[in-house]
Design a protein around this motif. Sequence first.
Motif, PDB file in Angstrom:
ATOM      1  N   LYS A   1       7.430  -4.343  38.490  1.00 21.30           N
ATOM      2  CA  LYS A   1       8.615  -3.480  38.603  1.00 21.30           C
ATOM      3  C   LYS A   1       9.896  -4.240  38.285  1.00 21.30           C
ATOM      4  O   LYS A   1      10.809  -4.370  39.069  1.00 21.30           O
ATOM      5  N   MET A   2       9.937  -4.709  37.076  1.00 20.48           N
ATOM      6  CA  MET A   2      11.110  -5.433  36.623  1.00 20.48           C
ATOM      7  C   MET A   2      12.237  -4.420  36.347  1.00 20.48           C
ATOM      8  O   MET A   2      12.049  -3.405  35.706  1.00 20.48           O
ATOM      9  N   ARG A   3      13.412  -4.777  36.859  1.00 21.38           N
ATOM     10  CA  ARG A   3      14.566  -3.898  36.710  1.00 21.38           C
ATOM     11  C   ARG A   3      15.845  -4.723  36.679  1.00 21.38           C
ATOM     12  O   ARG A   3      15.820  -5.882  37.070  1.00 21.38           O
ATOM     13  N   LEU A   4      16.920  -4.007  36.287  1.00 20.11           N
ATOM     14  CA  LEU A   4      18.239  -4.664  36.221  1.00 20.11           C
ATOM     15  C   LEU A   4      19.121  -4.059  37.298  1.00 20.11           C
ATOM     16  O   LEU A   4      19.112  -2.855  37.545  1.00 20.11           O
ATOM     17  N   ASP A   5      19.845  -4.927  37.910  1.00 21.14           N
ATOM     18  CA  ASP A   5      20.824  -4.502  38.899  1.00 21.14           C
ATOM     19  C   ASP A   5      22.204  -4.893  38.342  1.00 21.14           C
ATOM     20  O   ASP A   5      22.569  -6.066  38.308  1.00 21.14           O
ATOM     21  N   ILE A   6      22.915  -3.835  37.903  1.00 23.50           N
ATOM     22  CA  ILE A   6      24.202  -4.104  37.252  1.00 23.50           C
ATOM     23  C   ILE A   6      25.278  -4.012  38.295  1.00 23.50           C
ATOM     24  O   ILE A   6      25.344  -3.049  39.079  1.00 23.50           O
TER      25      ILE A   6
ATOM     26  N   PHE B   1      33.171 -11.104  30.786  1.00 22.44           N
ATOM     27  CA  PHE B   1      31.763 -11.239  31.146  1.00 22.44           C
ATOM     28  C   PHE B   1      31.317 -10.006  31.900  1.00 22.44           C
ATOM     29  O   PHE B   1      32.059  -9.429  32.684  1.00 22.44           O
ATOM     30  N   LEU B   2      30.031  -9.676  31.641  1.00 20.97           N
ATOM     31  CA  LEU B   2      29.389  -8.603  32.384  1.00 20.97           C
ATOM     32  C   LEU B   2      28.200  -9.229  33.109  1.00 20.97           C
ATOM     33  O   LEU B   2      27.262  -9.731  32.467  1.00 20.97           O
ATOM     34  N   LYS B   3      28.240  -9.250  34.482  1.00 21.81           N
ATOM     35  CA  LYS B   3      27.221  -9.918  35.267  1.00 21.81           C
ATOM     36  C   LYS B   3      26.212  -8.913  35.754  1.00 21.81           C
ATOM     37  O   LYS B   3      26.594  -7.837  36.210  1.00 21.81           O
ATOM     38  N   LEU B   4      24.908  -9.331  35.668  1.00 26.53           N
ATOM     39  CA  LEU B   4      23.839  -8.440  36.109  1.00 26.53           C
ATOM     40  C   LEU B   4      22.643  -9.310  36.592  1.00 26.53           C
ATOM     41  O   LEU B   4      22.540 -10.480  36.231  1.00 26.53           O
ATOM     42  N   ASP B   5      21.750  -8.694  37.407  1.00 22.55           N
ATOM     43  CA  ASP B   5      20.601  -9.418  37.949  1.00 22.55           C
ATOM     44  C   ASP B   5      19.335  -8.733  37.482  1.00 22.55           C
ATOM     45  O   ASP B   5      19.240  -7.487  37.509  1.00 22.55           O
TER      46      ASP B   5
END
Length: 816
Positions: free
Chosen positions: A66-71, A108-112
């Motif tokens: 369940k790979m996902r991005l947390d913006i 910059f746009l930071k995300l995890d």
Amino acid sequence: MKKMDIHISVLHWRRYVSVFLLLLSCIDVVAAVTHYSIPEEMEEGSVVANLATDLGLDIKTLRERKMRLDILANKKYLDINKETGELYIVERMDKEYLCPSKTATVCFLKLDAIIERPVRIFNIELEIMDINDNSPQFRRDIIHLDISESTPVGERFSLNNAVDLDAGDNSVKNYFISESEHFNVEIQTVRDGSKFADLILKKTLDREEQAVHNLILTAVDGGVPQRSGTASIIVRVLDTNDNAPQFDKESYTINLTENTPIGSLVVKLNATDQDEGTNSEIEYSFSLYTSEKTQETFSLNPNTGEIRAKTMVNYEDFRIYDMEIIAKDKGTSQLSGQCKVQILITDMNDNHPEISIKSFQNPVKENVLVGTVIAVVSVSDKDSGDNGIVDIHISEKLPFALKESSDNYYELVVSEVLDREKVSEYDIIFTVKDRGSPPLFDNETITLELLDVNDNVPLFPESFYKITVMENNAPGALLSSLTAMDPDLHENQYLVYFIIEKEIVNTSMSMLFSINPENGNLYALKTFDYEIEKEFLFHIEARDSGIPPLSSNATVHIIIMDQNDNTPVIVSPWRAHGSVVEERIPRSTDKGSLVAKVIAIDTDSVHNSRIAYQFLVNTDATLFSLDQYNGEIRTMRMFSYRDARHQRLVVIAKDNGEPALSATVTIRLSTVETALKSYSETTEVALEYDIFSDLNLYLVIGLGSVSFLLLITILVTIVLKCQKPKHSKAAPSSRNSVISSERNSAFADSTLVSNDAYWYSMFLEQTRKGKLVVRQPAQQGARYVVSSLPRGTGLTDTSDSAASTLQVRERLDIAY
């Protein structure tokens, strides 16, 4: 162009990521930050990198783990493809939106990236690189500037700067202005590097030359390719009152028809002021040089410059109006301009021609000479041109003519001979007409009275008057009214009547007739007797009272008409007054023998003197007959022994008048047996006695009267033949005397006899021939005049009995 820019940026980014991962692999850091760099405005679906590969993850386990991005941002711009492990763009990213601060150099746009089993968090930093995707923009597309035309050269005016969302070299680098001879721009740079433009006035403005200047201000950035933005600069030149109002023309000439209605527009003046605002607002007025008459006639609208007719204009009163109009603006320091207006009044045919009687000679005598001036008139017309040209005329039927004596002056002269008796006065109508269109008329009437002169002779209606007068008229009886006419007037018309004196047998005509001098009534002054005076011929004169007097004559023929006023006189057989005529006749007389002949004379006229004979008493109607025309008594048969010896016959002689007059004679016939000689002697002696008794008396009276008339006739005839007046030609040639002297003897013979026997023989012979034989004593007393009358003398003829009677008288008078 933009897509190409993004593609180039992605290539640069991949190289950068590869280098960054290489460095991480060399360093054993658990919580390493994965850094990516991408250009802004990448298209949706564009792959940033294969995150699974870069993080060392098994692609097949990505879904399970369940790979996902947390913006961290509010908006999801990126996502992971769990099948491939690629990081791709979900929505376009705009650096200027994500990092609006112009001071930030890096965005910059930071995300995890989070995976489970085990849970691991990978820090990812995405650098958004700026591209020149924004053009410079001005805050207002239109920049308004108000600059006074009196602004000095070099004056600086700040302009709104342009904004470019890009940063760095992609931001605004320079400003340019469209070509202008009046303006240019200067660039001003502030501390933050922003650039501003100032508008510099390099040449004096003239609003009247160009009130608005339209400029284009362009801002350009430093990007590649270079972008630019523009704004319109509208420079409105503010007015100063430096221009005076000016009219379209310096002078106006207006033609205005007279009688133009009040309020009609004459002209609208237009003055312009190149200034604006109150400096260009113009007020019109009359200058001091405009006369009061003009200002009273025309009105001027101070706002619109309209000149209108204030009163009715009349060409004949005033033909030219001059005025000066001032146009003044409403600026602080008022400026003005002026123009001249000349209004020429155009004539229209609105005035009737006029005629004036300058001189008039009235009345005039009818014998005035042809060519005499009677009146002087003048004509005029207040109009001009053809409208003011006047023609004058009078009726052609008048005996007058018009002659032009001078300009617009005419003389009325006599052109024909005047006659007051035909026309006593003339109404002369002068008609004047101008030559306008339509022409106007007028007229003037004068009445010329003619004075009478004594130029007409009194005239009788007839030159010869035949007037019948019954004899035995009363003295003073009106015979006729002989009135002459004189067409003149007053004393020239007053007539006096005269009888032209003429003597007849020592008798003046004025003793016989009288004429009233005032009315011409002719009267008889005496009683006339037809048997003495049968006619009169004289002249009367009518004379007027003019100077000199004029007269004319008329011939008057008075004819005396006979009345039956004379009783027949029996002249044969002669008898003494009241006695019976005794006649003897042989008994042996044959049938048809003449026994006796009754002769009667009537001195009346032909009609009244006609005698008819009848028996009043005839003892034996079968024995004697009487011829009613000649009075002969004849035997109708021979005597018989039975017939009485004495026969009594009464014969009446009756005239033809009304009432009839008559005379009778009684004849006693005795028959004898004696010889002729003794019979004749007896008869002769008796006749002689009778003749010299009563018959002589009648004969003397009758013959004396006839002799007197004959003498008068001879004298009148001689006088008339000597005078022979000219005007007597109108009378019949056979009437030259009052009593005609032409007498024709009707006697067959006149014989003097000396013895009685011869006379008796003559008596019987002439009697048988139908003649009357009368014996009269001659002057010696011893002889007789035997006169015989033919049977056709008129005693029995009905056509000329009166003349025959006079002839018998005359002849008897001569014989006597």
